[in-house]
Design an enzyme around this catalytic site. Structure first.
Site, PDB file in Angstrom:
ATOM      1  N   TYR A 164      -8.289 -18.862 -61.646  1.00  0.00           N
ATOM      2  CA  TYR A 164      -7.074 -18.261 -61.199  1.00  0.00           C
ATOM      3  C   TYR A 164      -6.445 -17.199 -62.103  1.00  0.00           C
ATOM      4  CZ  TYR A 164      -5.814 -21.336 -57.124  1.00  0.00           C
ATOM      5  OH  TYR A 164      -5.890 -22.139 -55.982  1.00  0.00           O
ATOM      6  N   ASP A 190      -6.090 -30.468 -51.198  1.00  0.00           N
ATOM      7  CA  ASP A 190      -5.990 -30.298 -49.585  1.00  0.00           C
ATOM      8  C   ASP A 190      -6.720 -31.355 -49.066  1.00  0.00           C
ATOM      9  OD1 ASP A 190      -4.238 -28.262 -49.973  1.00  0.00           O
ATOM     10  OD2 ASP A 190      -5.456 -26.954 -48.435  1.00  0.00           O
ATOM     11  N   LYS A 241     -18.602 -29.128 -62.281  1.00  0.00           N
ATOM     12  CA  LYS A 241     -19.668 -28.782 -61.870  1.00  0.00           C
ATOM     13  C   LYS A 241     -20.340 -28.307 -62.965  1.00  0.00           C
ATOM     14  CE  LYS A 241     -22.036 -27.505 -58.261  1.00  0.00           C
ATOM     15  NZ  LYS A 241     -22.928 -28.039 -57.448  1.00  0.00           N
ATOM     16  N   ASP A 287     -18.828 -31.112 -55.793  1.00  0.00           N
ATOM     17  CA  ASP A 287     -19.383 -31.350 -54.294  1.00  0.00           C
ATOM     18  C   ASP A 287     -19.657 -32.668 -53.732  1.00  0.00           C
ATOM     19  OD1 ASP A 287     -21.284 -31.507 -56.022  1.00  0.00           O
ATOM     20  OD2 ASP A 287     -22.882 -30.264 -54.922  1.00  0.00           O
ATOM     21  N   ASP A 302      -7.250 -27.380 -56.446  1.00  0.00           N
ATOM     22  CA  ASP A 302      -6.659 -26.798 -55.305  1.00  0.00           C
ATOM     23  C   ASP A 302      -7.308 -27.183 -54.139  1.00  0.00           C
ATOM     24  OD1 ASP A 302      -5.450 -25.316 -53.794  1.00  0.00           O
ATOM     25  OD2 ASP A 302      -6.802 -23.613 -53.588  1.00  0.00           O
TER      26      ASP A 302
HETATM   27  C1  IPM Z   1      -1.224 -24.902 -53.959  1.00  0.00           C
HETATM   28  C2  IPM Z   1      -1.493 -23.307 -53.199  1.00  0.00           C
HETATM   29  C3  IPM Z   1      -1.387 -22.179 -54.365  1.00  0.00           C
HETATM   30  C4  IPM Z   1      -2.735 -22.421 -55.051  1.00  0.00           C
HETATM   31  C5  IPM Z   1      -1.483 -20.752 -53.669  1.00  0.00           C
HETATM   32  C6  IPM Z   1      -0.315 -20.828 -52.612  1.00  0.00           C
HETATM   33  C7  IPM Z   1      -1.487 -19.867 -54.711  1.00  0.00           C
HETATM   34  O1  IPM Z   1      -2.482 -23.241 -52.386  1.00  0.00           O
HETATM   35  O2  IPM Z   1      -0.274 -24.905 -54.699  1.00  0.00           O
HETATM   36  O3  IPM Z   1      -2.179 -25.406 -53.797  1.00  0.00           O
HETATM   37  O4  IPM Z   1      -3.721 -22.233 -54.620  1.00  0.00           O
HETATM   38  O5  IPM Z   1      -2.651 -23.096 -56.170  1.00  0.00           O
HETATM   39 MN    MN Z   2      -3.599 -25.229 -52.408  1.00  0.00          MN
END
Ligand code: IPM
Ligand code: MN
Length: 366
Positions: free
Chosen positions: A144, A256, A195, A228, A252
């Protein structure tokens, strides 16, 4: 009477309406615990672009600097989607905030109450007792932020883009401390995700984590998993994990995935803790729901305020050291949700109950 000094950054979409509910809940809790709320509100995200020409104006940063914590809503929406990627609210507000306050430790609980297993896309027989895991994600390093990060035109007319993944041993040890503390407070099992079969940063990550845990927390059960495989294991049997611990980009993606298997984005809170201490000697932190701005249901009294309220609870726990008040809020949300006020994917408005019904139920359960 102690004073809780925090910045309130509601942002866009459902941000302001769920933030209002969280503040109402905090007010009730403050009264019960003899706490004084001292918060200042500031624009962030799309609304800040509209009002100040920038997603994270200096005036907002100033409000944050004067506070002991940041309670964050959500940013972004269709109105700003046509901006260049670097100027879009999510990226232009969140990433600089993380950097400005060295918010290196992202804590994302993945919690699905057993009563709500139907809300998960997983087969219910895979999660008979719901889901209860936590993801600890490194938040200020890796791909990042690594340099160089640029797009260049090559002599042969081609175009090349570069992102750089960098980790220092010290950065890995710093986040390992948060993973250790989290695992100690729960099931004492840590799974470090990397990884290491391909990436140098992961080889360093695995070696550092192994040595550090062996030295600092030998009582914890440590395992290592390639990312993975971890992505696959998470849908196969999420509760094989207790604490998932990983670098920025893997975290990240996995967080999700964790969010969706937990059934409702409207239930998921998060904490991003900083390297610095606030004026009370606790970690400075930013606390935000994981669900996004849900523009389709904004202003309709449909948004689930739980994630914002649970984020406020995390703020009380981590930045103000108020464990009892934090747990009280979490129990109230659990009671209200189990009581059937809200059941499922409310961030997308598929539920019948309203934001205000949810607020009433939670306040009644406090
Ligand atoms: C999160 C979001 C952020 C990230 C984005 C919006 C920059 O997806 O907080 O997970 O990738 O960290
Ligand atoms: Mn995210």
């Amino acid at each position: 009477m102690s004073t809780l000094k925090f910045a309130v950054l509601p942002g866009d979409g459902i941000g302001p309406e769920v933030m209002q509910v969280a503040l109402n809940v905090l007010n009730v809790v403050a009264e019960k615990h003899q706490l004084q709320l001292d918060f200042q509100q500031a624009d962030v995200g799309g609304i800040a672009i509209d009002n100040h020409g920038q997603a994270l104006p200096n005036s907002t940063l100033e409000v944050c600097r004067e506070a002991d914590a940041i309670l964050f809503g959500s940013v972004g929406g269709p109105k700003w989607e046509s901006l260049p990627p670097k100027e879009q609210p999510e990226r232009a507000a969140l990433l600089p905030l993380r950097k400005a306050f060295s918010l290196y430790a992202n804590i994302r609980p993945g919690l699905l109450y057993p009563e709500l297993t139907e809300a998960s896309p997983l087969k219910t027989d895979r999660i008979p007792n719901g889901i209860d895991i936590v993801c600890i994600r490194e938040l200020t390093g890796g791909i990042y932020f690594g340099q160089p990060k640029e797009t260049t035109s090559l002599d042969d007319g081609d175009i090349q883009a570069v992102d750089t993944m960098v980790y220092k041993k010290s950065e890995i040890e710093r986040i390992a401390d948060v993973a250790i503390a989290t695992a100690r407070s729960r099931g004492k099992r840590l799974c470090s995700v990397d990884k290491a079969n391909v990436l140098e940063t992961s080889v360093l990550w695995r070696k550092t984590v192994s040595e550090y845990i062996a030295e600092k927390a030998p009582e914890l059960e440590l395992s290592h998993m390639y990312v993975d495989n971890a992505a696959m294991q998470l849908v196969r049997d999420p509760n094989q994990f207790d604490v998932l611990f990983t670098e920025n980009m893997f975290g990240d993606i996995l967080s999700d995935e964790m969010a969706v298997i937990c059934g409702s984005l409207g239930m998921l809170a998060s904490a991003s803790l900083g390297a610095g201490e606030n004026s009370l000697g606790h970690p400075f932190g930013l606390f935000e729901p994981a669900g996004g701005t849900a523009p389709d249901i904004a202003g309709k009294n449909l948004a689930n305020p739980s994630a914002q309220i649970l984020s406020a609870a995390m703020m009380l726990r981590y930045s103000f050291g108020l464990e009892e008040a934090a747990a009280q809020i979490e129990n109230a949300v659990e009671t209200a949700v189990k009581g059937g006020t809200r059941t499922s994917d409310i961030a997308f408005g598929r539920d019948a109950a309203s934001t205000t019904d949810m607020e009433k139920a939670i306040i009644a359960a406090l």
